[in-house]
Design a protein around this motif. Structure first.
Motif, PDB file in Angstrom:
ATOM      1  N   PRO A   1       0.824  -1.207   0.000  1.00 24.02           N
ATOM      2  CA  PRO A   1       0.000   0.000   0.000  1.00 24.02           C
ATOM      3  C   PRO A   1       0.864   1.265   0.000  1.00 24.02           C
ATOM      4  N   ALA A   2       0.333   2.324  -0.601  1.00 26.25           N
ATOM      5  CA  ALA A   2       1.069   3.595  -0.670  1.00 26.25           C
ATOM      6  C   ALA A   2       1.026   4.316   0.673  1.00 26.25           C
ATOM      7  N   VAL A   3       2.173   4.806   1.058  1.00 29.41           N
ATOM      8  CA  VAL A   3       2.264   5.603   2.286  1.00 29.41           C
ATOM      9  C   VAL A   3       3.029   6.892   1.969  1.00 29.41           C
TER      10      VAL A   3
ATOM     11  N   PHE B   1       5.947  -1.020   2.283  1.00 24.53           N
ATOM     12  CA  PHE B   1       5.001  -0.078   1.696  1.00 24.53           C
ATOM     13  C   PHE B   1       5.581   0.551   0.427  1.00 24.53           C
ATOM     14  N   ARG B   2       4.677   1.063  -0.402  1.00 25.69           N
ATOM     15  CA  ARG B   2       5.110   1.879  -1.528  1.00 25.69           C
ATOM     16  C   ARG B   2       5.267   3.294  -0.972  1.00 25.69           C
ATOM     17  N   VAL B   3       6.487   3.655  -0.655  1.00 25.60           N
ATOM     18  CA  VAL B   3       6.737   4.911   0.050  1.00 25.60           C
ATOM     19  C   VAL B   3       6.807   6.071  -0.949  1.00 25.60           C
ATOM     20  N   LEU B   4       5.947   7.047  -0.751  1.00 28.47           N
ATOM     21  CA  LEU B   4       6.004   8.279  -1.533  1.00 28.47           C
ATOM     22  C   LEU B   4       6.758   9.286  -0.666  1.00 28.47           C
ATOM     23  N   ASP B   5       8.013   9.462  -0.965  1.00 28.82           N
ATOM     24  CA  ASP B   5       8.925  10.158  -0.065  1.00 28.82           C
ATOM     25  C   ASP B   5       9.081  11.617  -0.492  1.00 28.82           C
ATOM     26  N   SER B   6       8.641  12.504   0.355  1.00 25.67           N
ATOM     27  CA  SER B   6       8.667  13.935   0.028  1.00 25.67           C
ATOM     28  C   SER B   6      10.079  14.409  -0.301  1.00 25.67           C
TER      29      SER B   6
END
Lengths: 319, 319
Positions: free
Chosen positions: A12-14, A32-37
């Motif tokens: 899941p995306a986090v 997780f599918r990390v959306l990293d700022s």
């Protein structure tokens, strides 16, 4: 849950709002599918818009404390899919809890992951401040003061405050405390008023959460009540102390010393503090142990997995 | 005992071998005729000769630790009236105990006056070393380590060691110890061999007296047994550690860090130590609290008054 052979596991995306240089991202990638700022390289607004526009937008966000972002209505509007906010900090002053509650967004903090480390750090700072004379040698035999018999007033007897009390009791300190309500199972003397607590204490430790009630809870009057032999330790949040008044009291000798891990306008530190030899400063590092980092990773994964499997958050924080 | 009106009270003579700058003399003057080595301005040999030649020569001497004088046969020959030596230090390595015993000279030390302060100081240094990152800010998030779960091996479970164990247990540390004999009433694991203690410890604390058996008790082999993650704390005596080997092990990363209040050749400190950021140094100041100073005064007066009234010394130290 099993996956068919060859099929990649579902991650899941986090959303991960990360402070420059801060670790933890790697361990999260495995689950997780990390959306990293930070890794995105984009300005935050563009990063959030891109995340919101994904076919499978993130339902959870991990937010580091320390002024990276304020998770408020605007933030939640930017990524409306978010139903769970996890703070890597014990404090949630960077999260608008009322707005989250209104929208039904669950919020969790770091729980008790850091509590022992912060309590340990507070003791270390207190010993250092009481002893004053770290290196270099004081030729004139500067004398510090002892811990035993000291009356320590703890503001906020949550997990950190309780662990601190336990430690300081082993040093022969006498524990007093202030909190919203007296704690049933606690033998220490309760002071409903912080001013009275300061009057009856040699050392005042700020260990409470920062909120409207605790902002500047230690101000000019409380410092005066603490008195010229008094020491202030802050391992809570900088803004719980009126920093201008604290610096003034230290400069004018109206209190004896301070140990500060947190500051009102981090990362800025009043330059006056840097030159005082009755002050011990650490850069919001009380939580920075290898053990806490590892524990935090486990804690975050545990909370996020619980969220994604529909379980209630383990450490819900209510406004 | 009463004195006739107008007659000055009888003040027995006490030799006071004092370190430059050290306090305590004034409180003594109220009870004793203090022959102060420092105030006399004379070289020590001349000062001692003058004291010995008095019609009422001193029967007691207070001797400060720290290399001012070695109370040996030559010292006792210089003032043969001395029947009682009191050390202001916990250690009596500056007093030739065998020679005193042979001559029937009673010896007393500071007893437990400093024990709690030294134990407190050891905890403060351990927290500091474990955290490493005191100011300035570590931009790369240098992580320290936590106290809980650490196995702390204490060499010497006397008063200081016991108080230290009590404090560290409150932090969740696991206490091991080495001493000449296992202590009956102690729940901690006893190691008859220091090398084995080091192998089973994350932190090694030197809290023993310095004597033939303990000189260099922490040497190359013990440091190697402690290992690359190991930390050494010394709040005992500098020469209990082979300092050359300690510095080498620190430089080469064969141990992780050190907190040192004492040094092998005080006041000299190996310059290498001063530039290491995994080392916390204090200038033999663990005992320097206002409370200890006051307690020491009372303790000295108590011992001297007991001696002059013919009572046995309260804290006899046997060779």
């Amino acid at each position: 849950m099993g996956t068919a052979a060859g099929e990649p596991p579902f991650h899941p995306a986090v959303l991960f709002i990360r402070r420059p240089g801060a670790p933890f991202a790697n361990a999260m990638h495995q689950r997780f599918r990390v959306l990293d700022s930070l890794a995105s390289g984009e300005p935050l607004a563009a990063f959030l818009a891109a995340a919101a526009a994904m076919p499978d937008p993130p339902r959870a966000a991990v937010i580091m404390g320390g002024g990276v972002v304020r998770a408020d209505a605007a933030f939640l509007d930017a990524v409306p899919s978010i139903r769970c906010l996890v703070s890597t900090a014990a404090g949630v002053d960077h999260i608008d809890l009322a707005e989250c509650a209104r929208r039904g967004v669950g919020v969790a903090n770091s729980g008790t992951v850091y509590s022992a480390d912060v309590a340990d750090h507070a003791v270390g700072m207190l010993v250092d401040v009481l002893r004053r004379g770290l290196w270099p040698v004081q030729e004139d035999y500067a004398f510090g003061s002892t811990l035993r018999g000291k009356r320590v007033g703890i503001i906020g007897l949550g997990n950190i405050g309780s662990l601190l009390a336990k430690r300081l009791e082993a040093f022969g300190c006498i524990i007093h405390y202030n909190s919203r309500r007296p704690k049933d199972s606690v033998p220490h003397k309760y002071f409903p008023d912080v001013h009275d607590l300061a009057s009856e204490s040699d050392v005042l430790v700020v260990a409470c959460a920062l909120n409207k009630e605790t902002r500047h809870i230690v101000g000019k009057d409380v410092l005066e009540a603490l008195g010229t032999d008094g020491i202030v330790i802050n391992i809570g949040r900088g803004a719980s102390i009126d920093e201008v008044e604290l610096v003034r009291a230290l400069k004018e000798g109206r209190i004896a010393g301070a140990g500060l891990d947190v500051f009102e306008n981090e990362p800025a530190v009043p330059s006056d503090l840097l030159s005082m030899d009755n002050v011990v400063l650490t850069p919001h590092s009380a939580v920075f142990t290898l053990e806490s980092r590892s524990d935090l990773c486990e804690h975050l994964i545990c909370i996020l997995e619980a969220f994604f499997s529909g379980e209630p958050l383990l450490t819900p924080v209510l406004p």
